[in-house]
Design a protein around this motif. Structure first.
Motif, PDB file in Angstrom:
ATOM      1  N   LEU A  42     -11.124 -12.277  -1.838  1.00  0.00           N
ATOM      2  CA  LEU A  42     -11.068 -11.118  -2.718  1.00  0.00           C
ATOM      3  C   LEU A  42     -10.382  -9.926  -2.046  1.00  0.00           C
ATOM      4  O   LEU A  42      -9.650  -9.171  -2.687  1.00  0.00           O
ATOM      5  CB  LEU A  42     -12.480 -10.723  -3.160  1.00  0.00           C
ATOM      6  N   GLN A  43     -10.612  -9.767  -0.753  1.00  0.00           N
ATOM      7  CA  GLN A  43      -9.934  -8.674  -0.032  1.00  0.00           C
ATOM      8  C   GLN A  43      -8.442  -8.949   0.091  1.00  0.00           C
ATOM      9  O   GLN A  43      -7.630  -8.013   0.115  1.00  0.00           O
ATOM     10  CB  GLN A  43     -10.568  -8.480   1.348  1.00  0.00           C
ATOM     11  N   TYR A  44      -8.066 -10.218   0.154  1.00  0.00           N
ATOM     12  CA  TYR A  44      -6.636 -10.546   0.113  1.00  0.00           C
ATOM     13  C   TYR A  44      -6.027 -10.094  -1.219  1.00  0.00           C
ATOM     14  O   TYR A  44      -4.851  -9.703  -1.281  1.00  0.00           O
ATOM     15  CB  TYR A  44      -6.429 -12.051   0.302  1.00  0.00           C
ATOM     16  N   ILE A  45      -6.805 -10.174  -2.286  1.00  0.00           N
ATOM     17  CA  ILE A  45      -6.310  -9.684  -3.580  1.00  0.00           C
ATOM     18  C   ILE A  45      -6.003  -8.192  -3.489  1.00  0.00           C
ATOM     19  O   ILE A  45      -4.981  -7.711  -4.001  1.00  0.00           O
ATOM     20  CB  ILE A  45      -7.353  -9.972  -4.675  1.00  0.00           C
ATOM     21  N   ARG A  46      -6.888  -7.435  -2.841  1.00  0.00           N
ATOM     22  CA  ARG A  46      -6.626  -6.003  -2.674  1.00  0.00           C
ATOM     23  C   ARG A  46      -5.357  -5.764  -1.874  1.00  0.00           C
ATOM     24  O   ARG A  46      -4.524  -4.900  -2.208  1.00  0.00           O
ATOM     25  CB  ARG A  46      -7.822  -5.353  -1.978  1.00  0.00           C
ATOM     26  N   ILE A  47      -5.209  -6.506  -0.774  1.00  0.00           N
ATOM     27  CA  ILE A  47      -4.011  -6.335   0.069  1.00  0.00           C
ATOM     28  C   ILE A  47      -2.755  -6.704  -0.719  1.00  0.00           C
ATOM     29  O   ILE A  47      -1.740  -5.977  -0.697  1.00  0.00           O
ATOM     30  CB  ILE A  47      -4.137  -7.180   1.341  1.00  0.00           C
ATOM     31  N   ASN A  48      -2.843  -7.854  -1.415  1.00  0.00           N
ATOM     32  CA  ASN A  48      -1.666  -8.255  -2.197  1.00  0.00           C
ATOM     33  C   ASN A  48      -1.360  -7.250  -3.297  1.00  0.00           C
ATOM     34  O   ASN A  48      -0.201  -6.960  -3.602  1.00  0.00           O
ATOM     35  CB  ASN A  48      -1.915  -9.636  -2.819  1.00  0.00           C
ATOM     36  N   GLY A  49      -2.416  -6.710  -3.939  1.00  0.00           N
ATOM     37  CA  GLY A  49      -2.195  -5.705  -4.978  1.00  0.00           C
ATOM     38  C   GLY A  49      -1.521  -4.464  -4.422  1.00  0.00           C
ATOM     39  O   GLY A  49      -0.652  -3.864  -5.082  1.00  0.00           O
ATOM     40  N   THR A  50      -1.922  -4.071  -3.205  1.00  0.00           N
ATOM     41  CA  THR A  50      -1.297  -2.904  -2.584  1.00  0.00           C
ATOM     42  C   THR A  50       0.186  -3.149  -2.324  1.00  0.00           C
ATOM     43  O   THR A  50       1.058  -2.325  -2.647  1.00  0.00           O
ATOM     44  CB  THR A  50      -2.016  -2.553  -1.277  1.00  0.00           C
ATOM     45  N   VAL A  51       0.484  -4.307  -1.745  1.00  0.00           N
ATOM     46  CA  VAL A  51       1.882  -4.617  -1.404  1.00  0.00           C
ATOM     47  C   VAL A  51       2.721  -4.802  -2.660  1.00  0.00           C
ATOM     48  O   VAL A  51       3.836  -4.257  -2.785  1.00  0.00           O
ATOM     49  CB  VAL A  51       1.940  -5.869  -0.509  1.00  0.00           C
ATOM     50  N   VAL A  52       2.187  -5.582  -3.609  1.00  0.00           N
ATOM     51  CA  VAL A  52       2.944  -5.835  -4.840  1.00  0.00           C
ATOM     52  C   VAL A  52       3.144  -4.543  -5.618  1.00  0.00           C
ATOM     53  O   VAL A  52       4.230  -4.274  -6.170  1.00  0.00           O
ATOM     54  CB  VAL A  52       2.221  -6.893  -5.698  1.00  0.00           C
ATOM     55  N   GLY A  53       2.101  -3.696  -5.664  1.00  0.00           N
ATOM     56  CA  GLY A  53       2.251  -2.410  -6.345  1.00  0.00           C
ATOM     57  C   GLY A  53       3.336  -1.561  -5.706  1.00  0.00           C
ATOM     58  O   GLY A  53       4.137  -0.918  -6.411  1.00  0.00           O
ATOM     59  N   GLY A  54       3.384  -1.550  -4.370  1.00  0.00           N
ATOM     60  CA  GLY A  54       4.435  -0.799  -3.694  1.00  0.00           C
ATOM     61  C   GLY A  54       5.814  -1.311  -4.017  1.00  0.00           C
ATOM     62  O   GLY A  54       6.758  -0.525  -4.265  1.00  0.00           O
ATOM     63  N   LEU A  55       5.971  -2.647  -4.024  1.00  0.00           N
ATOM     64  CA  LEU A  55       7.280  -3.222  -4.343  1.00  0.00           C
ATOM     65  C   LEU A  55       7.682  -2.897  -5.777  1.00  0.00           C
ATOM     66  O   LEU A  55       8.864  -2.609  -6.056  1.00  0.00           O
ATOM     67  CB  LEU A  55       7.241  -4.740  -4.131  1.00  0.00           C
ATOM     68  N   VAL A  56       6.729  -2.925  -6.698  1.00  0.00           N
ATOM     69  CA  VAL A  56       7.041  -2.573  -8.088  1.00  0.00           C
ATOM     70  C   VAL A  56       7.446  -1.102  -8.174  1.00  0.00           C
ATOM     71  O   VAL A  56       8.386  -0.724  -8.897  1.00  0.00           O
ATOM     72  CB  VAL A  56       5.835  -2.874  -9.000  1.00  0.00           C
ATOM     73  N   GLY A  57       6.755  -0.238  -7.415  1.00  0.00           N
ATOM     74  CA  GLY A  57       7.111   1.177  -7.411  1.00  0.00           C
ATOM     75  C   GLY A  57       8.528   1.405  -6.888  1.00  0.00           C
ATOM     76  O   GLY A  57       9.277   2.231  -7.442  1.00  0.00           O
ATOM     77  N   VAL A  58       8.906   0.676  -5.833  1.00  0.00           N
ATOM     78  CA  VAL A  58      10.263   0.798  -5.301  1.00  0.00           C
ATOM     79  C   VAL A  58      11.277   0.352  -6.344  1.00  0.00           C
ATOM     80  O   VAL A  58      12.331   0.980  -6.531  1.00  0.00           O
ATOM     81  CB  VAL A  58      10.398  -0.023  -4.007  1.00  0.00           C
ATOM     82  N   ALA A  59      10.939  -0.782  -7.029  1.00  0.00           N
ATOM     83  CA  ALA A  59      11.866  -1.296  -8.046  1.00  0.00           C
ATOM     84  C   ALA A  59      12.051  -0.282  -9.174  1.00  0.00           C
ATOM     85  O   ALA A  59      13.187  -0.040  -9.656  1.00  0.00           O
ATOM     86  CB  ALA A  59      11.356  -2.612  -8.589  1.00  0.00           C
ATOM     87  N   ILE A  60      10.975   0.341  -9.619  1.00  0.00           N
ATOM     88  CA  ILE A  60      11.075   1.326 -10.694  1.00  0.00           C
ATOM     89  C   ILE A  60      11.871   2.553 -10.233  1.00  0.00           C
ATOM     90  O   ILE A  60      12.720   3.103 -10.956  1.00  0.00           O
ATOM     91  CB  ILE A  60       9.669   1.721 -11.156  1.00  0.00           C
ATOM     92  N   HIS A  61      11.598   3.003  -8.978  1.00  0.00           N
ATOM     93  CA  HIS A  61      12.332   4.144  -8.460  1.00  0.00           C
ATOM     94  C   HIS A  61      13.828   3.860  -8.346  1.00  0.00           C
ATOM     95  O   HIS A  61      14.687   4.711  -8.656  1.00  0.00           O
ATOM     96  CB  HIS A  61      11.740   4.523  -7.095  1.00  0.00           C
ATOM     97  N   ALA A  62      14.152   2.634  -7.895  1.00  0.00           N
ATOM     98  CA  ALA A  62      15.542   2.244  -7.770  1.00  0.00           C
ATOM     99  C   ALA A  62      16.213   2.200  -9.132  1.00  0.00           C
ATOM    100  O   ALA A  62      17.369   2.637  -9.298  1.00  0.00           O
ATOM    101  CB  ALA A  62      15.655   0.897  -7.065  1.00  0.00           C
ATOM    102  N   ALA A  63      15.486   1.697 -10.133  1.00  0.00           N
ATOM    103  CA  ALA A  63      16.056   1.633 -11.471  1.00  0.00           C
ATOM    104  C   ALA A  63      16.334   3.028 -12.010  1.00  0.00           C
ATOM    105  O   ALA A  63      17.385   3.290 -12.630  1.00  0.00           O
ATOM    106  CB  ALA A  63      15.120   0.874 -12.389  1.00  0.00           C
ATOM    107  N   ASN A  64      15.399   3.953 -11.755  1.00  0.00           N
ATOM    108  CA  ASN A  64      15.619   5.337 -12.209  1.00  0.00           C
ATOM    109  C   ASN A  64      16.795   5.981 -11.490  1.00  0.00           C
ATOM    110  O   ASN A  64      17.527   6.796 -12.071  1.00  0.00           O
ATOM    111  CB  ASN A  64      14.364   6.168 -11.980  1.00  0.00           C
ATOM    112  N   ALA A  65      16.964   5.645 -10.197  1.00  0.00           N
ATOM    113  CA  ALA A  65      18.039   6.278  -9.423  1.00  0.00           C
ATOM    114  C   ALA A  65      19.409   5.749  -9.834  1.00  0.00           C
ATOM    115  O   ALA A  65      20.422   6.471  -9.768  1.00  0.00           O
ATOM    116  CB  ALA A  65      17.806   6.051  -7.924  1.00  0.00           C
ATOM    117  N   TRP A  66      19.481   4.483 -10.226  1.00  0.00           N
ATOM    118  CA  TRP A  66      20.778   3.902 -10.531  1.00  0.00           C
ATOM    119  C   TRP A  66      21.198   4.086 -11.990  1.00  0.00           C
ATOM    120  O   TRP A  66      22.365   3.943 -12.312  1.00  0.00           O
ATOM    121  CB  TRP A  66      20.740   2.391 -10.222  1.00  0.00           C
ATOM    122  N   LEU A  67      20.244   4.355 -12.841  1.00  0.00           N
ATOM    123  CA  LEU A  67      20.598   4.467 -14.252  1.00  0.00           C
ATOM    124  C   LEU A  67      20.930   5.900 -14.618  1.00  0.00           C
ATOM    125  O   LEU A  67      20.414   6.823 -14.021  1.00  0.00           O
ATOM    126  CB  LEU A  67      19.435   3.940 -15.101  1.00  0.00           C
TER     127      LEU A  67
END
Length: 423
Positions: free
Chosen positions: A398-423
């Motif tokens: 279950l704690q791995y779920i928290r760690i994965n959620g943190t990492v995956v959330g960060g990657l999604v945030g980077v992807a959204i930021h990149a999309a906003n910067a390029w569009l």
């Protein structure tokens, strides 16, 4: 708590330390993301676009980590102690979980038809035969396992039916046995080797003791049958004494003289009896009727039943002893039983049928009790203790779920930021 202790849930769980360490790691990662976010916000004004990506990663990572922390925590308790609806799922639904688990056992394992269907595909007798035919040679678990297996095989057989079969077989063999010729041959061989002499000596000794114990009866009989004149003159006492002394003398002469005529007559009678037992149909018919009466006697049936119970108990006691189960004659008997189980299809089918009936009967008789035991046991557990134990058991993942959620959330945030910067 007492029930928890009896069920072993209060024992130390080796996974508890690992779960605690992963919880610290997941929480530390969340704190790290918060620190990175604050650092990126302070540096973003410098104009470097990299800090924007770092801020977006940390910001989204905190959101993902917090969301997964809430989800994981809500399984076991109220987050931050707040009574938020649909949280503390396991403590609130402990009884329902127990009922569901009990129903799962009942519907999938403790149904007689299911047990019978699954056991039809299991050749218990063949497996036992292979194990017994090639027993373990070392000590320890294997020998104990073989001992328990032998005891289980014997106990799984229906005592009433199998005992009836064994006792019926013994009675049938006794009824089919032609006893008269065997007795005649044995008596003839005993006479030829003078082994009948101790028997005659015993009879003579018994006759002497019987005479001594009943001497007063002989004297009384002579006195009662004597006339008045004999009683008046005392001749009845003299006659009784003469008779008793004569009998004592006869018994003593027979005991001392192996060639006494009466002993010879007795030996001739025994020889004639031996011949009649072997060749006289009338004598053989008398012996057969006597044998049938003896077999039909309830005392003989009780004796046969006692023989079966002693044999069965002896086998069970020997099988339960791991040191003796595979040693000596009993071990050889077990190996022979194993070979027989592998070769005799009828015996194997009978034992498998007994095993299926025993298992189905146990499920039919005790299935509902087992289901109630599971349900009532879980209901009786302390909710907090059960929650802590379950969390420590699965908490690492279950704690791995928290760690994965943190990492995956960060990657999604980077992807959204990149999309906003390029569009």
């Amino acid at each position: 708590m007492g029930l928890i202790a009896r069920t072993g849930l209060d024992r130390f769980n080796p996974a508890q330390g690992g779960a605690r360490g992963m919880r610290i790691a997941a929480t530390g990662l969340l704190i790290l993301m918060a620190a990175v976010y604050l650092l990126a916000r302070s540096q973003e004004a410098a104009g470097s676009p990299v800090w924007g990506y770092v801020r977006a990663f940390a910001e989204a990572a905190m959101v993902g980590g917090m969301a997964d922390w809430f989800a994981v925590t809500a399984l076991f308790r109220h987050p931050l102690g707040l009574p938020i609806p649909h949280t503390a799922i396991i403590p609130r639904n402990k009884d329902r979980i127990g009922d569901t688990l009990a129903a799962f056992l009942r519907d999938n394992f403790l149904i007689p038809t299911v047990v019978a269907r699954r056991l039809r595909r299991v050749d218990v007798a063949a497996a036992a035969g292979r194990f017994l035919a090639q027993p373990p040679t070392g000590e320890g678990r294997l020998r104990e396992g073989a001992s328990r297996l032998a005891a289980s095989v014997l106990e799984s057989l229906d005592d009433e039916r199998l005992g009836g079969m064994v006792k019926g077989a013994i009675a049938a063999r006794l009824k089919a046995l032609d006893v008269a010729p065997l007795l005649g041959q044995s008596l003839r061989a005993a006479i030829a080797e003078d082994r009948h002499v101790p028997l005659l000596d015993g009879i003579i000794l018994w006759a002497g003791r019987t005479l001594e114990a009943n001497e007063h009866l002989i004297r009384e009989m002579v006195h009662n049958r004597a006339g008045t004149i004999m009683r008046w003159t005392g001749l009845d006492e003299r006659l009784a004494t003469a008779i008793v002394d004569g009998l004592y003398k006869l018994v003593a002469e027979m005991a001392d003289d192996p060639g006494h005529p009466l002993r010879t007559k007795a030996e001739e009678g025994l020889a004639t009896l031996a011949l009649d037992l072997q060749y006289d149909p009338e004598m053989q018919e008398k012996v057969a009727r006597l044998k049938a009466e003896i077999i039909a006697n309830p005392a003989v049936a009780a004796w046969i039943d006692g023989l079966w119970q002693q044999a069965r108990n002896g086998l069970l006691n020997a099988a339960r002893d791991p040191q003796a189960a595979l040693a000596g004659r009993f071990g050889e008997a077990l190996r022979q039983l194993g070979e027989t189980l592998q070769q005799d299809e009828r015996l194997r089918a009978t034992i498998n049928q007994f095993a299926r009936r025993a298992a189905v009967g146990a499920v039919a008789a005790y299935g509902d009790s087992i289901v109630r035991l599971v349900s009532d046991t879980i209901r009786g557990w302390d909710a907090q203790t059960v929650t802590d134990r379950l969390e420590s058991a699965v908490g690492r993942d279950l704690q791995y779920i928290r760690i994965n959620g943190t990492v995956v959330g960060g990657l999604v945030g980077v992807a959204i930021h990149a999309a906003n910067a390029w569009l």
